[in-house]
Design an enzyme around this catalytic site. Structure first.
Site, PDB file in Angstrom:
ATOM      1  N   ILE A   1      -5.422   2.146  -0.079  1.00 25.02           N
ATOM      2  CA  ILE A   1      -5.431   1.652  -1.460  1.00 25.02           C
ATOM      3  C   ILE A   1      -5.801   0.177  -1.500  1.00 25.02           C
ATOM      4  O   ILE A   1      -6.560  -0.264  -2.375  1.00 25.02           O
ATOM      5  CB  ILE A   1      -4.069   1.908  -2.122  1.00 25.02           C
ATOM      6  CG1 ILE A   1      -3.804   3.417  -2.221  1.00 25.02           C
ATOM      7  CG2 ILE A   1      -4.013   1.265  -3.499  1.00 25.02           C
ATOM      8  CD1 ILE A   1      -2.438   3.767  -2.768  1.00 25.02           C
ATOM      9  N   ASP A   2      -5.300  -0.606  -0.568  1.00 27.33           N
ATOM     10  CA  ASP A   2      -5.674  -2.021  -0.496  1.00 27.33           C
ATOM     11  C   ASP A   2      -7.190  -2.169  -0.390  1.00 27.33           C
ATOM     12  O   ASP A   2      -7.804  -2.983  -1.093  1.00 27.33           O
ATOM     13  CB  ASP A   2      -5.027  -2.676   0.722  1.00 27.33           C
ATOM     14  CG  ASP A   2      -3.608  -3.151   0.455  1.00 27.33           C
ATOM     15  OD1 ASP A   2      -3.333  -3.579  -0.675  1.00 27.33           O
ATOM     16  OD2 ASP A   2      -2.783  -3.089   1.379  1.00 27.33           O
ATOM     17  N   VAL A   3      -7.780  -1.416   0.518  1.00 32.11           N
ATOM     18  CA  VAL A   3      -9.219  -1.515   0.731  1.00 32.11           C
ATOM     19  C   VAL A   3      -9.975  -1.067  -0.519  1.00 32.11           C
ATOM     20  O   VAL A   3     -10.938  -1.713  -0.947  1.00 32.11           O
ATOM     21  CB  VAL A   3      -9.635  -0.689   1.963  1.00 32.11           C
ATOM     22  CG1 VAL A   3     -11.157  -0.625   2.080  1.00 32.11           C
ATOM     23  CG2 VAL A   3      -9.038  -1.297   3.236  1.00 32.11           C
TER      24      VAL A   3
ATOM     25  N   ASP B   1       0.814  -1.213   0.000  1.00 30.44           N
ATOM     26  CA  ASP B   1       0.000   0.000   0.000  1.00 30.44           C
ATOM     27  C   ASP B   1       0.849   1.265   0.000  1.00 30.44           C
ATOM     28  O   ASP B   1       0.660   2.156  -0.827  1.00 30.44           O
ATOM     29  CB  ASP B   1      -0.939  -0.023   1.211  1.00 30.44           C
ATOM     30  CG  ASP B   1      -1.974   1.076   1.176  1.00 30.44           C
ATOM     31  OD1 ASP B   1      -1.631   2.227   1.491  1.00 30.44           O
ATOM     32  OD2 ASP B   1      -3.138   0.785   0.843  1.00 30.44           O
TER      33      ASP B   1
END
Length: 381
Positions: free
Chosen positions: A172-174, A143
């Site tokens: 960003i991952d989410v 991320d």
């Protein structure tokens, strides 16, 4: 209620956050998600225990929250036998999700062509750092690395010469997981009409750009770099800002002339609305409004900093919201959740996962609810 994705089966080869977030949404919307994990310890998030998890002897709450409602199947996809087991499962699946670097699943005979040979109308979703195409596609990332690459770090901070500053959580991952879930649901809906599967390519880079969508679009159109604004609001209005008060910090958003008038009335600063040296009065008094434009931005900001410095952030939050000006005292995450938990200020669709006798894992829900309906999986997970 019948959950919208009941009857859909998902084969999930993803791990860590982005992919599991995508399949988590599908599972909570009713899909039967089979999570494929390595026999050598499973998803790395199983080992990411907080001190509270260690003390309780529980599965890490972060892992439970991301993987609730899924079934786990341990298989080594690096062996011919394990890969064959996954391909056999794919015959019964509607969706296949993986988030390895491009080329990795192909080495094990689990690429799109191999899976589509088993299930021709499969929705095959790949979530990666840089996407499936281009010279960078083989790179790995986390991320904060993508935050650095895409300019997100340089949009955070108070001044042009301040060091880069990441968002304080894996945003960003989410977001990549949410894009993955959205794209899968869209592909399933289309398949209902034309019977065709889909090949989905989404990435952390794409998610980052979508999070910065207005700024990215402005640069692509006009080649104008976004400026660091610190804790000021996106609109640029002089009172879309965050102020130090006598007992903490307060964020306000008096963006329009009508909101600005209300703010100055609460603070006893109404004369500012007639000050042509401080504000662009033509814009301020124009029919239809718009945002407040300052002629002397620093001077206006200084006046409000001085006005808020002697006041209570808690009192200002209450007074400003009462007259229709968005304002919030700055809180920590835990402080905010403790304040609203079980109250009527903001009744979130909380969910609990895990064994009740061992405490389980509580979450703030899915981010939406179907009003008037109970949106629970039949197994309660």
């Amino acid at each position: 209620m019948a959950l919208p994705l009941q009857g859909v089966r998902v084969l999930d080869l993803s791990h860590v956050i982005a992919g599991p977030m995508a399949s988590f949404y599908l599972a909570q919307l009713g899909a039967d998600v089979i999570k494929i994990e390595s026999p050598a310890g499973g998803d790395v998030m199983r080992a990411a225990k907080s001190p509270a998890d260690v003390a309780a002897g529980d599965t890490p709450s972060g892992f439970t929250a991301l993987n609730a409602g899924k079934r786990s199947f341990s298989v080594d996809i690096r062996t011919p036998e394990g890969a064959a087991q996954v391909r056999a499962l794919a015959r019964t699946a509607d969706v296949f999700i993986e988030n390895f670097r491009p080329g990795v699943v192909a080495r094990h005979g689990l690429d799109e062509a191999a899976i589509r040979a088993e299930r021709p109308d499969i929705v095959y979703c790949s979530i990666s750092a840089y996407g499936q195409l281009g010279e960078w596609s083989g790179r790995g990332a986390y991320d904060h690395v993508v935050q650095a690459l895409t300019g997100m770090m340089m949009m955070s901070g108070d001044s042009a010469d301040a060091p880069p500053l990441k968002v304080g959580f894996p945003v960003i991952d989410v977001a990549a997981g949410m894009l993955g879930a959205l794209s899968v649901v869209s592909a399933l809906f289309r398949r209902m009409h034309d019977g065709q599967g889909a090949r989905i390519d989404t990435s952390m880079v794409q998610a980052s750009l979508m999070l910065m969508y207005p700024n990215a679009s402005t640069f692509l159109t006009h080649q104008v770099e976004p400026q660091r604004v610190g804790n000021r609001g996106y609109t640029g209005s002089p009172t879309a800002d965050t102020y130090r008060c006598a007992d903490g910090w307060l964020a306000t958003a008096a963006n329009t002339p009508a909101q600005f008038r209300k703010l100055t009335r609460v603070l006893g600063m109404e004369a500012l609305c007639e000050d042509g040296e401080a504000l662009d009065l033509a814009a301020f008094n124009a029919p239809g409004g718009g945002f407040v434009v300052a002629r002397d931005l620093e001077g206006v900001r200084r006046r409000f900093r001085e006005a808020f410095a002697t006041r209570s952030a808690a009192d200002m939050e209450a007074q400003l919201n009462a007259v229709g000006v968005a304002a919030a005292r700055v809180r920590r995450l835990g402080e905010f959740l403790a304040e609203i938990d079980g109250g009527q200020q903001l009744p979130l669709p909380y969910r609990s996962y895990g064994e009740a006798g061992r405490g389980g894992t509580r979450t703030p829900g899915l981010g939406f609810r179907f009003l008037g309906e109970q949106m629970e999986r039949p197994d309660g997970a």
